[in-house]
Design an enzyme around this catalytic site. Structure first.
Site, PDB file in Angstrom:
ATOM      1  N   TYR A 157      -2.260  -3.474 -10.322  1.00 26.44           N
ATOM      2  CA  TYR A 157      -1.847  -3.094  -8.971  1.00 26.44           C
ATOM      3  C   TYR A 157      -1.335  -1.653  -8.949  1.00 26.44           C
ATOM      4  CZ  TYR A 157       0.507  -3.382  -4.429  1.00 26.44           C
ATOM      5  OH  TYR A 157       0.908  -3.150  -3.140  1.00 26.44           O
ATOM      6  N   LYS A 161      -3.221   1.537  -7.022  1.00 28.02           N
ATOM      7  CA  LYS A 161      -2.555   2.193  -5.894  1.00 28.02           C
ATOM      8  C   LYS A 161      -2.298   3.668  -6.191  1.00 28.02           C
ATOM      9  CE  LYS A 161      -2.367  -1.397  -3.188  1.00 28.02           C
ATOM     10  NZ  LYS A 161      -3.207  -1.465  -1.972  1.00 28.02           N
TER      11      LYS A 161
END
Length: 253
Positions: A157, A161
């Site tokens: 994640y 990002k």
């Protein structure tokens, strides 16, 4: 939050992941600000439900952002229906998976990177030419405060990002001469169903995560929606290659 106006009057905006809490909030605010919205999602039934909820200014479009042909077809729908695309918000997201580089399932790594980062690349591959043809536009890539700071066992994640934040900068440099602004938008923890993967209720999530934000609470989807609509609008006409942190001060300490 300001009262919705008409700063997106007559604009055509496409939102991926539009059936999620944040996607619905972004679509809702864009419509309130006068836009027509193409609600795209891999789940057409969910996208259709969102569009029905939003009314005649919304159109459901099935789109798998990890597929080149699906991305092409979604953008061609905007071209055939409206002849233009003024805004694109890449909000599609994969389920969060716990793990470090030692134990994260490689399939989960690929899923996160494919949906968040590669998906933004594939969609933009077709969004950019359509925007260029019709005088420019604004692209917003929804990233995260965890693209700036590390969270334990969130390797896929956080990496995806962070990649989105830099992709937005690179696209902004490449396409400024086309009249296209590109920014990323980085929420902190937001009161959405995704938190129920880790917490038994949203109130529990707020109680546990709120103190990490200097405002003492987690965000509301509507706050992210308002921020995305701002970046899409002419109110942000001198803003590009920027990451807008909407994180309640999470990254301040």
């Amino acid at each position: 939050m300001t009262t919705p106006g008409k700063r997106l009057e007559g604009k055509v905006v496409m939102i991926s992941g539009a059936a999620s809490d944040i996607g619905v909030a972004i679509a809702t605010r864009c419509i309130a600000d006068g836009a027509f919205v193409l609600c795209t999602d891999i789940d057409l039934d969910a996208a259709s439900s969102t569009a029905r909820q939003l009314g005649s200014a919304a159109l459901a479009v099935q789109c798998d952002v990890t597929s080149l042909e699906s991305a092409r077809a979604a953008v061609e729908r905007a071209r055939s229906q409206f002849g233009r695309l003024d805004g694109y918000v890449h909000n599609a997201a994969a389920p969060w998976h716990d793990g470090s580089v030692e134990d994260l399932d490689p399939a989960h790594w690929h899923q996160e990177v494919d949906v968040s980062l590669t998906g933004a690349f594939l969609m933009s591959r077709f969004v950019v030419p359509l925007m260029r043809e019709t005088g420019g536009g604004s692209i917003v890539l929804v990233a995260s405060q965890l693209g700036h700071v590390a969270a334990a066992r969130s390797v896929a994640y956080c990496a995806a990002k962070a990649g989105l934040i830099h992709l937005a900068r690179l696209m902004a440099v490449d396409h400024a001469s086309d009249g296209i602004r590109v920014n990323s938008l980085s929420p902190g923890a937001v009161r959405t169903g995704r938190l129920l993967q880790s917490w038994s209720s949203l109130d529990e999530a707020d109680a546990m995560l709120g103190p990490a934000h200097i405002l003492g609470r987690i965000g509301q989807p509507e706050e992210i929606g308002a921020s995305a609509a701002f970046l899409l609008s002419e109110d942000a006409s001198f803003i590009t290659a920027t990451d807008l942190l909407v994180d309640g001060g999470y990254t301040a300490r």
